[in-house]
Scaffold this motif. Structure first.
Motif, PDB file in Angstrom:
ATOM      1  N   SER A 142     -35.315  36.703  13.294  1.00 17.83           N
ATOM      2  CA  SER A 142     -36.277  35.772  12.697  1.00 17.83           C
ATOM      3  C   SER A 142     -35.650  34.465  12.224  1.00 17.83           C
ATOM      4  O   SER A 142     -36.363  33.493  11.968  1.00 17.83           O
ATOM      5  CB  SER A 142     -36.991  36.444  11.518  1.00 17.83           C
ATOM      6  OG  SER A 142     -36.062  36.783  10.497  1.00 17.83           O
ATOM      7  N   LYS A 187     -36.939  42.309  14.877  1.00 17.48           N
ATOM      8  CA  LYS A 187     -37.645  41.069  14.527  1.00 17.48           C
ATOM      9  C   LYS A 187     -37.046  40.432  13.294  1.00 17.48           C
ATOM     10  O   LYS A 187     -36.910  39.201  13.212  1.00 17.48           O
ATOM     11  CB  LYS A 187     -39.133  41.364  14.304  1.00 17.48           C
ATOM     12  CG  LYS A 187     -39.966  40.112  14.040  1.00 17.48           C
ATOM     13  CD  LYS A 187     -41.441  40.467  13.882  1.00 17.48           C
ATOM     14  CE  LYS A 187     -42.266  39.213  13.602  1.00 17.48           C
ATOM     15  NZ  LYS A 187     -43.715  39.538  13.448  1.00 17.48           N
ATOM     16  N   GLU A 188     -36.675  41.251  12.309  1.00 20.93           N
ATOM     17  CA  GLU A 188     -36.059  40.735  11.094  1.00 20.93           C
ATOM     18  C   GLU A 188     -34.734  40.042  11.402  1.00 20.93           C
ATOM     19  O   GLU A 188     -34.449  38.966  10.870  1.00 20.93           O
ATOM     20  CB  GLU A 188     -35.823  41.885  10.101  1.00 20.93           C
ATOM     21  CG  GLU A 188     -37.076  42.382   9.424  1.00 20.93           C
ATOM     22  CD  GLU A 188     -37.619  41.368   8.422  1.00 20.93           C
ATOM     23  OE1 GLU A 188     -36.928  41.082   7.432  1.00 20.93           O
ATOM     24  OE2 GLU A 188     -38.741  40.863   8.657  1.00 20.93           O
ATOM     25  N   PHE A 236     -39.507  46.280  14.192  1.00 22.04           N
ATOM     26  CA  PHE A 236     -39.479  45.584  12.908  1.00 22.04           C
ATOM     27  C   PHE A 236     -38.067  45.137  12.567  1.00 22.04           C
ATOM     28  O   PHE A 236     -37.846  43.996  12.143  1.00 22.04           O
ATOM     29  CB  PHE A 236     -40.024  46.496  11.802  1.00 22.04           C
ATOM     30  CG  PHE A 236     -39.971  45.885  10.433  1.00 22.04           C
ATOM     31  CD1 PHE A 236     -40.927  44.971  10.025  1.00 22.04           C
ATOM     32  CD2 PHE A 236     -38.941  46.215   9.553  1.00 22.04           C
ATOM     33  CE1 PHE A 236     -40.870  44.400   8.764  1.00 22.04           C
ATOM     34  CE2 PHE A 236     -38.877  45.644   8.293  1.00 22.04           C
ATOM     35  CZ  PHE A 236     -39.843  44.735   7.898  1.00 22.04           C
TER      36      PHE A 236
END
Length: 250
Positions: A144, A140-141, A137
């Motif tokens: 992004s 990915k942040e 997570f």
């Protein structure tokens, strides 16, 4: 095969390489000069040599501190895969993820080469360490934003949890990385094997100019996937190349 172990400072890159190769060369210095025996950090690089399924692999560990950016970008060059370590026990280092990914992005754009990047959550033996889903997570942040689009497609969907101290999942991780490398080289070798007796015909088939084609053959030769006969303008698929051709990619 050249595999680069990158990531934030203190995430366990050196411990990982030492766990796989007890004779690894590690250039370190104490973070606190009052205590030279503990809390060391890499100041140049770590180098380890191992074999997985009889395939020779050289591991290069990068330094984590921001001031060693030049050394990191040097080590990124020519890699077949990258392991990106995130500290499972210390979220404070997450603040440095963006600038390290920017260095990786710069090398990708400059070289126009795409290699698999596997995110690794380290120190899973420590109580309350982050697990793969949490690390995925966070990564990915960070990735992004549109800036990282060129490398995002190379970041593998699977995140590994490892413990170098307990030697948990180390072999599984390395075999997975080899699988990803084989997926890249197998289709290339399937084309090349048809033109072993005539290098010129291979160049025509690939539609490459002389310089690019030379670099292409050098890449295969350096990785010991082919044996090149420059005098007769022929080549043969090496035993390692044959192994990759037989590799069952899933």
């Amino acid at each position: 095969m050249k595999i680069v172990v990158a990531g934030t400072q203190g995430s366990g890159k050196t411990a990982f390489i030492k766990a796989l190769d007890s004779k690894a060369m590690c250039v370190e210095e104490p973070m606190n000069k009052k205590n030279s025996a503990q809390d060391k950090t890499t100041v140049a690089m770590d180098i380890g040599a191992i074999k997985i399924d009889d395939i020779p692999i050289t591991l290069f560990g990068t330094p984590g501190f921001a001031r060693f950016s030049t050394m990191r970008t040097i080590l990124f060059k020519g890699a077949d895969a990258m392991l990106f370590f995130m500290d499972g026990a210390n979220t404070e280092q997450d603040k440095d993820l963006s600038y390290i990914f920017k260095e990786i992005l710069s090398e990708f754009i400059e070289s126009k080469r795409g290699i698999p990047i596997i995110i690794v959550s380290t120190k899973m033996d420590i109580k309350n360490a982050r697990r793969a889903s949490d690390v995925a997570f966070v990564a990915k942040e960070v990735l992004s934003v549109s800036e990282f689009a060129p490398i995002l497609k190379n970041v593998d969907s699977r995140v590994f949890e490892i413990s170098s101290h307990a030697k948990t999942n180390l072999q599984e991780l390395m075999k997975y990385v080899l699988e990803k490398i084989a997926q890249k080289w197998k289709p290339i070798l399937q084309i090349a094997i048809k033109y072993q007796a005539n290098v010129s015909e291979l160049q025509k088939h690939l539609n490459l100019d002389q310089d690019t084609f030379r670099d292409f053959l050098n890449d295969l030769e350096i990785r010991k996937l082919i044996t090149l006969d420059r005098k007769n303008l022929t080549f043969s698929i090496s035993s390692l190349g044959q192994k990759f051709l037989r590799w069952i990619c899933v």
